[in-house]
Scaffold this motif. Structure first.
Motif, PDB file in Angstrom:
ATOM      1  N   PHE A 136     -31.024 -37.094  24.714  1.00 21.46           N
ATOM      2  CA  PHE A 136     -30.021 -37.559  23.747  1.00 21.46           C
ATOM      3  C   PHE A 136     -30.160 -39.057  23.513  1.00 21.46           C
ATOM      4  N   THR A 137     -30.210 -39.824  24.598  1.00 21.01           N
ATOM      5  CA  THR A 137     -30.364 -41.264  24.441  1.00 21.01           C
ATOM      6  C   THR A 137     -31.745 -41.604  23.877  1.00 21.01           C
ATOM      7  N   TYR A 138     -32.719 -40.802  24.262  1.00 23.20           N
ATOM      8  CA  TYR A 138     -34.085 -40.981  23.773  1.00 23.20           C
ATOM      9  C   TYR A 138     -34.169 -40.749  22.266  1.00 23.20           C
ATOM     10  N   PHE A 139     -33.336 -39.838  21.741  1.00 22.74           N
ATOM     11  CA  PHE A 139     -33.362 -39.538  20.316  1.00 22.74           C
ATOM     12  C   PHE A 139     -33.106 -40.796  19.494  1.00 22.74           C
ATOM     13  N   PHE A 140     -32.023 -41.496  19.802  1.00 18.23           N
ATOM     14  CA  PHE A 140     -31.694 -42.703  19.047  1.00 18.23           C
ATOM     15  C   PHE A 140     -32.727 -43.794  19.285  1.00 18.23           C
ATOM     16  N   SER A 141     -33.243 -43.854  20.506  1.00 17.24           N
ATOM     17  CA  SER A 141     -34.257 -44.857  20.812  1.00 17.24           C
ATOM     18  C   SER A 141     -35.538 -44.594  20.038  1.00 17.24           C
ATOM     19  N   LYS A 142     -35.957 -43.336  20.030  1.00 15.30           N
ATOM     20  CA  LYS A 142     -37.190 -43.002  19.311  1.00 15.30           C
ATOM     21  C   LYS A 142     -36.993 -43.089  17.805  1.00 15.30           C
ATOM     22  N   LEU A 143     -35.764 -42.840  17.337  1.00 16.57           N
ATOM     23  CA  LEU A 143     -35.482 -43.016  15.917  1.00 16.57           C
ATOM     24  C   LEU A 143     -35.652 -44.483  15.537  1.00 16.57           C
ATOM     25  N   ALA A 144     -35.137 -45.372  16.380  1.00 19.20           N
ATOM     26  CA  ALA A 144     -35.323 -46.806  16.143  1.00 19.20           C
ATOM     27  C   ALA A 144     -36.806 -47.163  16.163  1.00 19.20           C
ATOM     28  N   GLY A 145     -37.540 -46.587  17.122  1.00 19.61           N
ATOM     29  CA  GLY A 145     -38.976 -46.844  17.194  1.00 19.61           C
ATOM     30  C   GLY A 145     -39.725 -46.315  15.999  1.00 19.61           C
ATOM     31  N   SER A 146     -39.332 -45.134  15.528  1.00 19.34           N
ATOM     32  CA  SER A 146     -40.000 -44.538  14.367  1.00 19.34           C
ATOM     33  C   SER A 146     -39.751 -45.360  13.119  1.00 19.34           C
ATOM     34  N   LEU A 147     -38.516 -45.805  12.940  1.00 18.01           N
ATOM     35  CA  LEU A 147     -38.216 -46.668  11.797  1.00 18.01           C
ATOM     36  C   LEU A 147     -38.992 -47.976  11.897  1.00 18.01           C
ATOM     37  N   SER A 148     -39.165 -48.451  13.122  1.00 16.64           N
ATOM     38  CA  SER A 148     -39.911 -49.684  13.330  1.00 16.64           C
ATOM     39  C   SER A 148     -41.357 -49.538  12.873  1.00 16.64           C
ATOM     40  N   SER A 149     -41.992 -48.415  13.254  1.00 17.47           N
ATOM     41  CA  SER A 149     -43.407 -48.236  12.913  1.00 17.47           C
ATOM     42  C   SER A 149     -43.611 -48.158  11.408  1.00 17.47           C
ATOM     43  N   PHE A 150     -42.592 -47.730  10.677  1.00 18.82           N
ATOM     44  CA  PHE A 150     -42.667 -47.642   9.214  1.00 18.82           C
ATOM     45  C   PHE A 150     -42.229 -48.964   8.576  1.00 18.82           C
ATOM     46  N   PHE A 151     -41.127 -49.501   9.090  1.00 18.99           N
ATOM     47  CA  PHE A 151     -40.442 -50.619   8.460  1.00 18.99           C
ATOM     48  C   PHE A 151     -41.160 -51.942   8.692  1.00 18.99           C
TER      49      PHE A 151
END
Length: 507
Positions: free
Chosen positions: A440-455
C-alpha cells in the motif's frame, strides 16, 4: 487470549497450554523456534534464490531504458510513445502494489512468487518477439505488475525464515542484489546489445528469473505465514526442513503455537489507531525517495552527458540515448541537427556504473547504522545529507567529474535511506498485514517514482535546473517524513497478529 495489561510482542505471548494430543507438551511461539534454529544453510539457500529473484526484477524493470534507442530506430517511434514504452513498466509497477498487494498475505509467499515469476518470464519472452509497439507495450505492463508483486513478496519471505535478529541482513542483501542486477545488465548491454540486437538481448535478460523460479520448488513456504493461517502441521514440516538443513536438532518436545486462520491482508487494518500515523509517515518518506531514485535511473545518462559548456548535451556519450533520430526526426529539441542512433562507448558505461555502484556501500551503510545504532535518528541524518546533495545538482556548469561525485553520494544516501525504510516498515507491521502494508505504501511511492521517470525527463530537456528542483523538493519531503518519526523500532520482535492497543486483545 486473556486481556493483557499492555500490548505485548508476539514472542511475549509464550504460555503453557494443555495440548489435546499430549497434555505435557508446552505450546511455544515461533520466535522461540527461531532462537533455537539460528542461521545456517537453510537461510542461505532460501535467501540466495530470493536475492537472485530481486536482481532479475530490476533487470526487467530497466530493460526498455537500455534498449529504447534501437527500438526507436526500428519502429520510428514518436516522442510520446517512446516515453510511454520507457515508463510503462514503472507505471504498472506502481499500480500493481494496490491491485495485488494483499495476495501474498492471503495466498502465501511461495505460491504468489512462483506464479508472478513465471508470468514475468513469459511476458519477457513476448517482449523479445513483439511484432509491433503495441504488443511490446502490453508485455512491459504485465512485467511491471509482476515486479510489483515480486519485490514485496521477496522482502517479506526473507524476513520470515529467520529470527528477528537476522532480518536486517536479509533486507540489505536484497538491495545489494538489486544493485548487482543494474551493474551486470549494464556490462552485458555494453558487451552484447550492439552485436545481438534488442530482441535477443531482451530474451537473454529473462534467464536470471528462471534460476530462482526453479529454486522455489525446492524450498518450503514461510513458517510465519503458515502459523497465522492456522496450518500447524505444514508450519512444523517447514520448520523441520529448516532445522535439518541447518544441522540443528528439531525440538520435538514442543508444540508450535498457531492461530485459527487469522484475517489476513485487510487494507482497513492499516488505518486502525496504532498503524495510521506510521502508514502515513513511511509513505511520505518512501514517495520522496523513489521520486529521486527513478529520476536518477532515467536521467543519469543525460546528466552525465552534459558538458561544462552549461547545458549542451553530448549525445555521443550517453549509455542509452533518448536523442536518437531517424528520417530527419529529432526527439530532443536541444540537439543540433539530425543525430544518428549511436552506441555508447566504454567510458560512458564506466561513469554510469560508477554512479549506480554507490548503491552497495549505501545499503551496507544502512545496515550498519540500522542494526547497531538505530533507525529513527540515522535516517534523519542520512536523508538530510541526501537533500543537500540533490540540491547541489542545481548548480550550473559543473564538470563531469563533479557531477559524477555528487550523483554518487545522492545514490549512496538514497540506498542507505531505502534500507532503513525497509527496516522500519518490517518492524512496524505484523505478519497478517506485512505484504499488504508495504505494498500500500509502496503504491504511492512507486506512483511518485513513475511520474518522476516521465515528468523529470521532459523538464530536463527544456530546463535542467527545473527538473533538479523537483528532485530537491522530493528529497525535502522525505526528510520531513523522517523528522516526523516518533519512535525507535530497532530491537522489536516480529509480531504474527494484530494486538490492538484499544481493546487489548488479539484479533
Amino acid at each position: 487470549m486473556k486481556e493483557q495489561n499492555e500490548t505485548k510482542a508476539f514472542s511475549d505471548l509464550v504460555r503453557l497450554d494443555l495440548s489435546k494430543e499430549n497434555p505435557a507438551t508446552p505450546t511455544v511461539p515461533l520466535e522461540r523456534y527461531y532462537d533455537e534454529l539460528g542461521f545456517g544453510w537453510a537461510q542461505i539457500i532460501i535467501w540466495t534464490a530470493l536475492f537472485i529473484s530481486c536482481g532479475a526484477d530490476l533487470v526487467q524493470l530497466l530493460l526498455t531504458s537500455l534498449t529504447i534507442t534501437q527500438i526507436q530506430c526500428d519502429w520510428n517511434l514518436d516522442s510520446v510513445f517512446e516515453t510511454l514504452l520507457t515508463s510503462s513498466s514503472f507505471i504498472a509497477f506502481a499500480l500493481g502494489g494496490i491491485l495485488f498487494g494483499s495476495a501474498p498475505d492471503k495466498y502465501g509467499r511461495k505460491r504468489v512468487l512462483i506464479i508472478s515469476l513465471s508470468t514475468m518470464i513469459l511476458a519477457g519472452l513476448v517482449t523479445a518477439v513483439s511484432p509491433n509497439k503495441y504488443i511490446y507495450l502490453i508485455s512491459r505492463v504485465i512485467v511491471g505488475f509482476c515486479i510489483s508483486s515480486n519485490i514485496t513478496t521477496e522482502f517479506v519471505y526473507i524476513g520470515e525464515v529467520v529470527g528477528s535478529r537476522f532480518r536486517e541482513f536479509g533486507a540489505t542483501g536484497l538491495n545489494v542484489f538489486w544493485t548487482l542486477g543494474v551493474l551486470l545488465q549494464g556490462i552485458f548491454a555494453w558487451a552484447l546489445l550492439s552485436t545481438i540486437g534488442w530482441r535477443w538481448f531482451s530474451a537473454l535478460m529473462c534467464v536470471p528469473a528462471m534460476i530462482p523460479l526453479a529454486g522455489l520448488f525446492l524450498i518450503p513456504e514461510s513458517p510465519r505465514y503458515l502459523v497465522v493461517s492456522g496450518e500447524r502441521r505444514a508450519a512444523e514440516a517447514a520448520l523441520k526442513w529448516l532445522f535439518e538443513m541447518n544441522g540443528v536438532e528439531y525440538p520435538s518436545e514442543w508444540s508450535l503455537e498457531t492461530f485459527q486462520n487469522q484475517a489476513r491482508g485487510r487494507l482497513s487494518d492499516l488505518f486502525i489507531p496504532q498503524f495510521r500515523r506510521d502508514t502515513l509517515i513511511i509513505t511520505i518518506i518512501y514517495s520522496g525517495l523513489l521520486y529521486v531514485v527513478y529520476a536518477i535511473d532515467d536521467m543519469a545518462p543525460l546528466i552525465l552527458s552534459e558538458t561544462t559548456s552549461c547545458g549542451s548535451l553530448n549525445t555521443e556519450s550517453t549509455p542509452y540515448s533518448y536523442t536518437a533520430v531517424t528520417d530527419n526526426y529529432t526527439l530532443t529539441p536541444t540537439a543540433a541537427g539530425d543525430i544518428e542512433c549511436v552506441v555508447a562507448d566504454a567510458s560512458s558505461y564506466l561513469e554510469y556504473n560508477m554512479v549506480f555502484s554507490a548503491e552497495i556501500p549505501g545499503a551496507l551503510l544502512g545496515l550498519a547504522v540500522g542494526k547497531y545504532i538505530g533507525r529513527k535518528n540515522p535516517i534523519r541524518v542520512i536523508l538530510g545529507i541526501h537533500f543537500l546533495c540533490v540540491a547541489l545538482l542545481m548548480i550550473n556548469c559543473l564538470s563531469t567529474t563533479a557531477t559524477t561525485v555528487i550523483l554518487y553520494f545522492v545514490r549512496l544516501t538514497e540506498f542507505a535511506g531505502v534500507v532503513l525504510w525497509w527496516f522500519i516498515a518490517g518492524d512496524i507491521y505484523p505478519t497478517v498485514i506485512s505484504s499488504t502494508a508495504i505494498n500500500f505504501t509502496y503504491f504511492f511511492s512507486k506512483l511518485a517514482g513513475s511520474l518522476s521517470s516521465f515528468f523529470t525527463y521532459y523538464l530536463y530537456l527544456y530546463d535542467p535546473k527545473l527538473a533538479m528542483a523537483t528532485m530537491a523538493l522530493a528529497a525535502l519531503l522525505s526528510l520531513t517524513g523522517a523528522l516526523a518519526l516518533n519512535k525507535e523500532t530497532r530491537g522489536t520482535e516480529t509480531q504474527a497478529v494484530i494486538i490492538r492497543d484499544d481493546k487489548k486483545e488479539n484479533m
